[in-house]
Motif scaffolding. Structure first.
Motif, PDB file in Angstrom:
ATOM      1  N   LEU A 109       0.841  -1.189   0.000  1.00  0.00           N
ATOM      2  CA  LEU A 109       0.000   0.000   0.000  1.00  0.00           C
ATOM      3  C   LEU A 109       0.879   1.243   0.000  1.00  0.00           C
ATOM      4  O   LEU A 109       1.341   1.712   1.044  1.00  0.00           O
ATOM      5  CB  LEU A 109      -0.921  -0.006   1.226  1.00  0.00           C
ATOM      6  N   ASP A 110       1.145   1.774  -1.201  1.00  0.00           N
ATOM      7  CA  ASP A 110       1.913   3.000  -1.306  1.00  0.00           C
ATOM      8  C   ASP A 110       0.976   4.192  -1.185  1.00  0.00           C
ATOM      9  O   ASP A 110      -0.245   4.047  -0.993  1.00  0.00           O
ATOM     10  CB  ASP A 110       2.701   3.042  -2.624  1.00  0.00           C
ATOM     11  N   ALA A 111       1.517   5.400  -1.315  1.00  0.00           N
ATOM     12  CA  ALA A 111       0.718   6.613  -1.122  1.00  0.00           C
ATOM     13  C   ALA A 111      -0.461   6.674  -2.089  1.00  0.00           C
ATOM     14  O   ALA A 111      -1.580   7.037  -1.701  1.00  0.00           O
ATOM     15  CB  ALA A 111       1.609   7.841  -1.279  1.00  0.00           C
ATOM     16  N   GLU A 112      -0.222   6.307  -3.344  1.00  0.00           N
ATOM     17  CA  GLU A 112      -1.291   6.363  -4.339  1.00  0.00           C
ATOM     18  C   GLU A 112      -2.395   5.365  -4.018  1.00  0.00           C
ATOM     19  O   GLU A 112      -3.591   5.686  -4.119  1.00  0.00           O
ATOM     20  CB  GLU A 112      -0.722   6.077  -5.730  1.00  0.00           C
ATOM     21  N   ASN A 136       6.642  -2.818   6.435  1.00  0.00           N
ATOM     22  CA  ASN A 136       7.318  -1.999   5.432  1.00  0.00           C
ATOM     23  C   ASN A 136       6.544  -1.906   4.127  1.00  0.00           C
ATOM     24  O   ASN A 136       6.847  -1.070   3.280  1.00  0.00           O
ATOM     25  CB  ASN A 136       8.722  -2.547   5.159  1.00  0.00           C
ATOM     26  N   HIS A 137       5.567  -2.771   3.932  1.00  0.00           N
ATOM     27  CA  HIS A 137       4.758  -2.740   2.708  1.00  0.00           C
ATOM     28  C   HIS A 137       3.642  -1.692   2.773  1.00  0.00           C
ATOM     29  O   HIS A 137       2.874  -1.551   1.821  1.00  0.00           O
ATOM     30  CB  HIS A 137       4.156  -4.117   2.438  1.00  0.00           C
ATOM     31  N   ALA A 175       3.262   6.765   6.979  1.00  0.00           N
ATOM     32  CA  ALA A 175       3.201   8.224   7.048  1.00  0.00           C
ATOM     33  C   ALA A 175       2.060   8.764   6.185  1.00  0.00           C
ATOM     34  O   ALA A 175       1.312   9.659   6.599  1.00  0.00           O
ATOM     35  CB  ALA A 175       4.538   8.829   6.622  1.00  0.00           C
ATOM     36  N   SER A 176       1.907   8.220   4.985  1.00  0.00           N
ATOM     37  CA  SER A 176       0.823   8.660   4.108  1.00  0.00           C
ATOM     38  C   SER A 176      -0.532   8.276   4.683  1.00  0.00           C
ATOM     39  O   SER A 176      -1.508   9.032   4.579  1.00  0.00           O
ATOM     40  CB  SER A 176       0.984   8.050   2.712  1.00  0.00           C
ATOM     41  N   ALA A 177      -0.596   7.111   5.294  1.00  0.00           N
ATOM     42  CA  ALA A 177      -1.850   6.678   5.908  1.00  0.00           C
ATOM     43  C   ALA A 177      -2.266   7.641   7.019  1.00  0.00           C
ATOM     44  O   ALA A 177      -3.433   8.054   7.107  1.00  0.00           O
ATOM     45  CB  ALA A 177      -1.706   5.261   6.455  1.00  0.00           C
ATOM     46  N   LYS A 178      -1.310   8.018   7.863  1.00  0.00           N
ATOM     47  CA  LYS A 178      -1.618   8.956   8.946  1.00  0.00           C
ATOM     48  C   LYS A 178      -2.074  10.300   8.395  1.00  0.00           C
ATOM     49  O   LYS A 178      -2.990  10.930   8.924  1.00  0.00           O
ATOM     50  CB  LYS A 178      -0.394   9.118   9.845  1.00  0.00           C
ATOM     51  N   ARG A 179      -1.428  10.738   7.331  1.00  0.00           N
ATOM     52  CA  ARG A 179      -1.806  12.021   6.718  1.00  0.00           C
ATOM     53  C   ARG A 179      -3.254  11.987   6.235  1.00  0.00           C
ATOM     54  O   ARG A 179      -3.962  12.996   6.297  1.00  0.00           O
ATOM     55  CB  ARG A 179      -0.860  12.330   5.555  1.00  0.00           C
ATOM     56  N   LEU A 180      -3.692  10.821   5.786  1.00  0.00           N
ATOM     57  CA  LEU A 180      -5.051  10.672   5.285  1.00  0.00           C
ATOM     58  C   LEU A 180      -6.058  10.358   6.392  1.00  0.00           C
ATOM     59  O   LEU A 180      -7.264  10.274   6.134  1.00  0.00           O
ATOM     60  CB  LEU A 180      -5.091   9.540   4.247  1.00  0.00           C
ATOM     61  N   ALA A 201     -12.471   1.062  18.123  1.00  0.00           N
ATOM     62  CA  ALA A 201     -12.887   1.330  19.502  1.00  0.00           C
ATOM     63  C   ALA A 201     -11.890   2.208  20.236  1.00  0.00           C
ATOM     64  O   ALA A 201     -12.115   2.575  21.397  1.00  0.00           O
ATOM     65  CB  ALA A 201     -13.053   0.004  20.255  1.00  0.00           C
ATOM     66  N   GLY A 202     -10.763   2.554  19.563  1.00  0.00           N
ATOM     67  CA  GLY A 202      -9.756   3.424  20.178  1.00  0.00           C
ATOM     68  C   GLY A 202      -8.900   2.761  21.218  1.00  0.00           C
ATOM     69  O   GLY A 202      -8.402   3.420  22.143  1.00  0.00           O
ATOM     70  N   GLU A 203      -8.691   1.429  21.100  1.00  0.00           N
ATOM     71  CA  GLU A 203      -7.922   0.733  22.118  1.00  0.00           C
ATOM     72  C   GLU A 203      -7.010  -0.341  21.555  1.00  0.00           C
ATOM     73  O   GLU A 203      -6.862  -1.424  22.098  1.00  0.00           O
ATOM     74  CB  GLU A 203      -8.882   0.097  23.125  1.00  0.00           C
ATOM     75  N   CYS A 204      -6.373  -0.067  20.417  1.00  0.00           N
ATOM     76  CA  CYS A 204      -5.505  -1.049  19.775  1.00  0.00           C
ATOM     77  C   CYS A 204      -4.062  -0.893  20.274  1.00  0.00           C
ATOM     78  O   CYS A 204      -3.435   0.152  20.056  1.00  0.00           O
ATOM     79  CB  CYS A 204      -5.565  -0.901  18.264  1.00  0.00           C
ATOM     80  N   ALA A 205      -3.534  -1.939  20.888  1.00  0.00           N
ATOM     81  CA  ALA A 205      -2.185  -1.889  21.460  1.00  0.00           C
ATOM     82  C   ALA A 205      -1.093  -1.884  20.406  1.00  0.00           C
ATOM     83  O   ALA A 205       0.031  -1.463  20.676  1.00  0.00           O
ATOM     84  CB  ALA A 205      -1.978  -3.067  22.405  1.00  0.00           C
ATOM     85  N   THR A 206      -1.397  -2.353  19.172  1.00  0.00           N
ATOM     86  CA  THR A 206      -0.364  -2.440  18.146  1.00  0.00           C
ATOM     87  C   THR A 206      -0.548  -1.398  17.051  1.00  0.00           C
ATOM     88  O   THR A 206       0.039  -1.525  15.970  1.00  0.00           O
ATOM     89  CB  THR A 206      -0.343  -3.850  17.511  1.00  0.00           C
ATOM     90  N   GLU A 207      -1.364  -0.370  17.310  1.00  0.00           N
ATOM     91  CA  GLU A 207      -1.515   0.679  16.290  1.00  0.00           C
ATOM     92  C   GLU A 207      -0.190   1.410  16.095  1.00  0.00           C
ATOM     93  O   GLU A 207       0.512   1.713  17.063  1.00  0.00           O
ATOM     94  CB  GLU A 207      -2.610   1.667  16.682  1.00  0.00           C
ATOM     95  N   LEU A 208       0.142   1.665  14.837  1.00  0.00           N
ATOM     96  CA  LEU A 208       1.447   2.254  14.511  1.00  0.00           C
ATOM     97  C   LEU A 208       1.371   3.779  14.531  1.00  0.00           C
ATOM     98  O   LEU A 208       0.320   4.374  14.382  1.00  0.00           O
ATOM     99  CB  LEU A 208       1.882   1.757  13.118  1.00  0.00           C
TER     100      LEU A 208
END
Length: 336
Positions: free
Chosen positions: A65-68, A89-90, A94-99, A329-336
């Motif tokens: 999943l790249d930026a596009e 790494n796939h 950073a782009s995901a967070k921006r979106l 639910a706002g409670e994911c321990a492995t969220e990046l």
């Protein structure tokens, strides 16, 4: 177990037959009205219309999943992405967070990978590969097959996270001397298991066998390169069950050819995508370094299967689906 989460639609991609049982169990535990479906296909630009309105998706590394691609997913309403893997790494996080797209990875018990690492150590030390080759042609001679005993060696463990610590726990039973490197040493663990933390140069110079358990990031990419290998003992045994890109393949080849490296065992390889986990029996493989390294009698390459146990597969499927639910639910321990 049922979770208090918003009703949502989740789509799982790249689901294998061996994951179906775990998927069905997790799907049955979702809150009422929360829908989950699956597909064996990868998520690509060609298959993106199969999202079917999913707000959350679960993938593995064959769906980069790249930026596009993330832009396209965002346009279709995807807000949560979970990868059924430790590595991520796939995904362009950073782009995901921006979106505004939430991303998480998964974990699994460290013991399956740790056991595999120790198995590779023993296979390399006892010259399993040439011994097996000889049996195929009824050659049962001993010359060239004399091994070494793990209990007599100094083993260097690079990285003492969950898997590195599990490896050390297993190694403690062999009676070998254990050295370790980690930017964040665990003094209590070291004392309990008789481990000595040292800097990298000392680990390189004092270890008969080195096993790599560090994450792949800019600072660690190619960490085992020509300079590092030059600092190691002659005949060093190297084991890697982490990520192929941690090792400079050209430096490994030079090390094996010069006999600086006595044995090499890797479950991962740089540029393995599209090769490992796929049946390529009748294909021409375009990875010359992999083909060249594989032919050495003292090099063992396995096809990225250290993680592949019943417990770990079950854990990754559950955490993948649950990761989407927990992020919502706002409670994911492995969220990046």
């Amino acid at each position: 177990m049922r979770w208090e989460v918003p009703v949502m639609n989740i789509k799982v991609f790249e689901l294998r037959d061996d994951e179906l049982k775990a998927f069905e169990r997790v799907a049955a535990s979702l809150p009422e009205g929360c829908e989950v479906s699956w597909s064996p296909a990868c998520l690509t630009r060609e298959t993106i219309d199969s999202l079917d309105g999913a707000e959350g998706i679960v993938i593995v590394n064959k769906s980069p999943l790249d930026a596009e691609m993330l832009e396209l997913l965002h346009e279709r309403g995807v807000r949560y992405i979970a990868t059924r893997s430790i590595g991520y790494n796939h995904i362009d996080v950073a782009s995901a967070k921006r979106l505004g797209i939430h991303v998480c990875n998964t974990t699994y018990p460290p013991y399956g990978v740790a056991e595999f690492a120790v198995m590779l150590m023993l296979m390399a030390l006892r010259k399993y590969k040439p011994a097996m080759w000889r049996q195929q042609v009824n050659d049962y001679s001993l010359a060239g097959l004399q091994g070494r005993e793990l209990r007599t060696l100094s083993v260097g463990v690079m990285g003492t996270g969950r898997i590195g610590r599990a490896v050390i726990e297993y190694l403690s039973g062999f009676g070998c001397k254990i050295l370790a490197y980690d930017p964040y040493p665990n003094a209590e663990f070291a004392e309990r298991h008789g481990v000595t933390y040292v800097d990298l140069d000392e680990l390189y110079g004092a270890s008969d066998l080195i096993t790599v358990h560090v994450p792949l990031m800019d600072a660690t990419r190619g960490i085992i390169g020509a300079d590092a290998i030059a600092k190691m003992r002659d005949g060093v045994v190297l084991v890697n069950v982490s990520r192929g890109e941690l090792m400079d393949t050209d430096a490994l080849i030079e090390g094996v050819e010069s006999e600086k490296i006595g044995a090499l065992a890797m479950d991962v390889f740089a540029e393995e995508d599209g090769i490992y986990h796929v049946n390529r029996t009748h294909d021409i493989l375009v990875n010359r370094n992999m083909a060249y390294l594989r032919q050495f009698p003292n090099v063992i390459l396995t096809q990225h299967i250290a993680f592949y146990t019943d417990i770990d597969v079950d854990s990754m499927v559950e955490q993948g689906v649950r990761g989407v639910v927990d992020m919502a639910a706002g409670e994911c321990a492995t969220e990046l």
